[in-house]
Design a protein around this motif. Structure first.
Motif, mmCIF file in Angstrom:
data_model
loop_
_atom_site.group_PDB
_atom_site.id
_atom_site.type_symbol
_atom_site.label_atom_id
_atom_site.label_comp_id
_atom_site.label_asym_id
_atom_site.label_seq_id
_atom_site.Cartn_x
_atom_site.Cartn_y
_atom_site.Cartn_z
ATOM 1 N N LEU A 66 -72.009 2.524 -100.609
ATOM 2 C CA LEU A 66 -70.831 2.844 -99.655
ATOM 3 C C LEU A 66 -69.496 3.569 -100.574
ATOM 4 O O LEU A 66 -69.516 3.056 -101.686
ATOM 5 C CB LEU A 66 -70.312 1.231 -99.162
ATOM 6 N N ASN A 67 -68.970 4.309 -99.896
ATOM 7 C CA ASN A 67 -68.216 5.234 -100.437
ATOM 8 C C ASN A 67 -66.587 4.622 -99.928
ATOM 9 O O ASN A 67 -66.475 4.540 -98.731
ATOM 10 C CB ASN A 67 -68.128 6.757 -100.163
ATOM 11 N N LEU A 68 -65.956 3.923 -100.707
ATOM 12 C CA LEU A 68 -64.648 3.126 -100.258
ATOM 13 C C LEU A 68 -63.529 4.085 -100.674
ATOM 14 O O LEU A 68 -63.145 4.257 -101.823
ATOM 15 C CB LEU A 68 -64.644 1.805 -101.000
ATOM 16 N N MET A 69 -62.877 4.428 -99.735
ATOM 17 C CA MET A 69 -61.449 5.145 -100.011
ATOM 18 C C MET A 69 -60.264 4.674 -99.438
ATOM 19 O O MET A 69 -60.316 3.715 -98.760
ATOM 20 C CB MET A 69 -61.654 6.839 -99.193
ATOM 21 N N SER A 70 -59.094 5.283 -99.928
ATOM 22 C CA SER A 70 -57.823 4.884 -99.404
ATOM 23 C C SER A 70 -56.784 5.586 -100.140
ATOM 24 O O SER A 70 -57.147 6.600 -100.982
ATOM 25 C CB SER A 70 -57.613 3.313 -99.853
ATOM 26 N N SER A 71 -55.635 5.615 -99.702
ATOM 27 C CA SER A 71 -54.227 5.975 -100.463
ATOM 28 C C SER A 71 -54.133 4.927 -101.594
ATOM 29 O O SER A 71 -54.522 3.991 -101.545
ATOM 30 C CB SER A 71 -53.350 6.287 -99.709
ATOM 31 N N PRO A 72 -53.289 5.638 -102.710
ATOM 32 C CA PRO A 72 -52.857 4.435 -103.470
ATOM 33 C C PRO A 72 -52.102 3.572 -102.951
ATOM 34 O O PRO A 72 -51.294 3.598 -102.292
ATOM 35 C CB PRO A 72 -52.088 5.317 -104.599
ATOM 36 N N GLY A 73 -52.304 2.091 -103.452
ATOM 37 C CA GLY A 73 -51.364 1.058 -103.051
ATOM 38 C C GLY A 73 -51.870 0.406 -101.957
ATOM 39 O O GLY A 73 -51.142 -0.580 -101.489
ATOM 40 N N SER A 74 -52.947 0.780 -101.096
ATOM 41 C CA SER A 74 -53.492 0.011 -99.720
ATOM 42 C C SER A 74 -54.030 -1.245 -100.110
ATOM 43 O O SER A 74 -54.222 -2.009 -99.055
ATOM 44 C CB SER A 74 -54.371 0.963 -99.131
ATOM 45 N N GLY A 75 -54.411 -1.480 -101.243
ATOM 46 C CA GLY A 75 -54.936 -2.762 -101.491
ATOM 47 C C GLY A 75 -56.557 -2.622 -101.570
ATOM 48 O O GLY A 75 -57.273 -3.784 -101.499
ATOM 49 N N LYS A 76 -57.180 -1.621 -101.954
ATOM 50 C CA LYS A 76 -58.484 -1.290 -101.822
ATOM 51 C C LYS A 76 -59.084 -2.064 -103.179
ATOM 52 O O LYS A 76 -60.251 -2.657 -102.736
ATOM 53 C CB LYS A 76 -58.638 0.269 -102.288
ATOM 54 N N THR A 77 -58.596 -2.206 -104.276
ATOM 55 C CA THR A 77 -59.204 -2.801 -105.248
ATOM 56 C C THR A 77 -59.112 -4.600 -104.929
ATOM 57 O O THR A 77 -60.373 -5.315 -105.068
ATOM 58 C CB THR A 77 -58.594 -2.804 -106.749
ATOM 59 N N THR A 78 -58.133 -4.839 -104.298
ATOM 60 C CA THR A 78 -57.952 -6.261 -103.933
ATOM 61 C C THR A 78 -59.210 -6.641 -102.788
ATOM 62 O O THR A 78 -59.719 -7.810 -102.932
ATOM 63 C CB THR A 78 -56.755 -6.752 -103.611
ATOM 64 N N VAL A 79 -59.320 -5.763 -102.052
ATOM 65 C CA VAL A 79 -60.415 -5.883 -101.010
ATOM 66 C C VAL A 79 -61.700 -6.004 -101.756
ATOM 67 O O VAL A 79 -62.673 -6.895 -101.400
ATOM 68 C CB VAL A 79 -60.441 -4.792 -99.911
#
Length: 264
Positions: A66-79
């Protein structure tokens, strides 16, 4: 060289910063325009070759990627951290952690039952704004693939370039925070159009932002009618059960007759 992107039909589109011209084919406004396009097409072609190598490595080991993407500060690492905690003991997970510099995000994921392979994109000139297939291929050397069921590739925080590079994944997901504003799908349609799942994060902040969730969802639907959209709060846990269920089905831990990318 200006910025560039690849359209859905595979053609390359460059943005030259000098005169802000938009160049198609060999009409670049520069004598070297055709050569530039050739170089960019060669880069994408090599990337796609490596992506297929990565995909074959995943599939030969029975892994879903799975390729998990986002903008900076979206909470991706927390998710991602919450996802690792949830799957620990049920699904064997490997994480490829991409960042321009530092190991800060990778350190947040340590001790959560997953194998973690870090790759920094800093090349001495500021760092790449995305992961590509060759980078992911190098990072795979840090994972014991035969022991894994699922590999999650945490891409560099950016809403443009990561969507344009196939890295060998079987699906794409993105974290989209309410704090980014309701207009992001309209401003960055390539990213939103490319993904199978949109995690609409930080819904716990909706009352404070005066945000209308239906408008956020409607704007995603304008560019991607079929993506699964999951309103969540990684901080409070609200809605995260649906995401964990999606991940388990995607990894094959829960049998399903429906595609994980189907709208739910």
């Amino acid at each position: 060289m200006g910025r560039f992107h690849r359209h859905d039909d595979g053609t390359v589109h460059t943005h030259e910063h000098g005169d802000h011209s938009h160049d198609h084919g060999d009409h670049s406004g520069y004598e070297t325009g055709t050569q530039r396009i050739d170089v960019l097409e060669s880069i994408f072609a090599e990337n796609d070759v490596r992506a297929n190598i990565n995909r074959n490595a995943f599939e030969s080991n029975g892994i879903r990627a799975l390729n998990l993407m986002s903008s900076p500060g979206s909470g991706k690492t927390t998710v991602l951290a919450a996802s690792l905690d949830e799957l620990n003991g049920d699904v064997a997970v490997g994480v490829i952690e991409g960042d321009i510099a530092t190991a800060l995000d990778a350190e947040k994921l340590e001790g959560r039952g997953a194998q973690v392979s870090l790759i920094n994109t800093n090349n001495g000139f500021g760092g790449e704004c995305h992961l590509d297939a060759p980078m992911v291929n190098r990072a795979l050397q840090g994972l014991a693939l035969s022991d894994l069921d699922l590999v999650i590739i945490e891409n560099v925080g950016n809403l443009v370039c990561p969507a344009e590079f196939d890295v060998g994944e079987h699906a794409k997901a993105m974290v989209y925070s309410l704090t980014e504003g309701e207009d992001k799908p309209l401003k960055y349609p390539v990213m939103f159009r490319a993904v199978d799942v949109v995690l609409l994060n930080k819904i716990d902040l909706a009352p404070y932002l005066d945000a209308d969730l239906e408008t956020y969802v409607a704007h995603v639907r304008m560019v991607n009618p079929t993506a699964t959209i999951l309103p969540v709060s990684a901080r409070t846990g609200e809605g995260m059960a649906a995401w964990f269920d999606w991940l388990r089905k995607f990894a094959g831990a829960i049998p399903t007759t429906a595609s994980p990318g189907e709208s739910g």
